[in-house]
Write a protein that holds these residues in place. Sequence first.
Motif, short mmCIF file in Angstrom:
data_model
loop_
_atom_site.label_atom_id
_atom_site.label_comp_id
_atom_site.label_asym_id
_atom_site.label_seq_id
_atom_site.Cartn_x
_atom_site.Cartn_y
_atom_site.Cartn_z
N GLN A 158 0.99 -1.14 -0.04
CA GLN A 158 -0.07 0.10 0.10
C GLN A 158 0.77 1.42 -0.08
O GLN A 158 0.44 2.16 -0.29
CB GLN A 158 -0.97 0.02 1.25
CG GLN A 158 -0.36 0.51 2.62
CD GLN A 158 0.15 -1.00 3.26
OE1 GLN A 158 0.71 -1.85 2.78
NE2 GLN A 158 0.91 -0.40 4.48
N LYS A 160 3.13 3.49 -1.64
CA LYS A 160 3.13 3.97 -3.09
C LYS A 160 3.73 5.41 -3.40
O LYS A 160 4.36 5.66 -4.56
CB LYS A 160 1.96 3.77 -3.94
CG LYS A 160 1.20 2.52 -3.92
CD LYS A 160 0.27 1.97 -5.13
CE LYS A 160 -0.20 0.73 -4.83
NZ LYS A 160 0.71 -0.26 -5.07
N TYR A 161 3.63 6.30 -2.29
CA TYR A 161 3.65 7.53 -2.52
C TYR A 161 4.75 8.08 -1.28
O TYR A 161 4.21 7.68 -0.03
CB TYR A 161 2.80 8.57 -2.90
CG TYR A 161 2.06 8.34 -3.97
CD1 TYR A 161 2.63 8.55 -5.35
CD2 TYR A 161 1.04 7.49 -4.05
CE1 TYR A 161 1.85 8.45 -6.51
CE2 TYR A 161 0.42 6.93 -5.07
CZ TYR A 161 0.44 7.36 -6.29
OH TYR A 161 0.10 6.99 -7.50
N PRO A 167 5.92 9.74 -6.36
CA PRO A 167 5.89 8.25 -6.37
C PRO A 167 7.19 7.57 -5.57
O PRO A 167 8.27 8.37 -5.82
CB PRO A 167 5.71 7.94 -7.88
CG PRO A 167 6.63 9.14 -8.45
CD PRO A 167 5.96 10.34 -7.59
#
Length: 184
Positions: A158, A160-161, A167
């Motif tokens: 989960q 991702k950023y 990103p």
Amino acid sequence: MGEAFNTYIIVEKNDNEVLIIDKHAAHERIIYEKLKADSGSANVQYLLTPITVTLDKIDYDAAVSNLDMFAKCSFDVEDFGNGTLLVRSAPQYLAATEIADCITEMSGYIASGKKDIYTEKMDWFYHNVSCRSAIKAGNKSTVQELMDIAWTLEKNPQIKYCPHGRPICIVMTKYEIEKQFGRL
């Protein structure tokens, strides 16, 4: 597989993908998630010698009025009088050389009154501490540090950023790479 430019971790996955991970962004998000989960209750480094931080009156008054916010970010900060704060502990992720600057920046943020909602201030604090604490892009990292980041991301898909919205990873498939080299 390795690291490029002392910034990007290269990982081969499933014999069909290559992941390129921004080590700073990934490490920053990992620390951010730990700080939020711990909410000041763990991952503390106690300082042998307390650090003094001298602030202007506005920042000092704002900091003294919000010492609980520092505690929720794993800082033990006390009013030392005459515009000075005393820092007795800090998040373990934060280098000692970053502590005073971090406290100064956090105090200025409180004083600016940009956000009046407590949870938004706390979120900004977590961003600040995690960014300052994370492995820096361009700095040499050990193989173990790189592997720890890659494994943590593997266990937490989960993520991702980074906290700033950049990103953490880009994925290139074997097909995309072979297409670039004219092998298809």
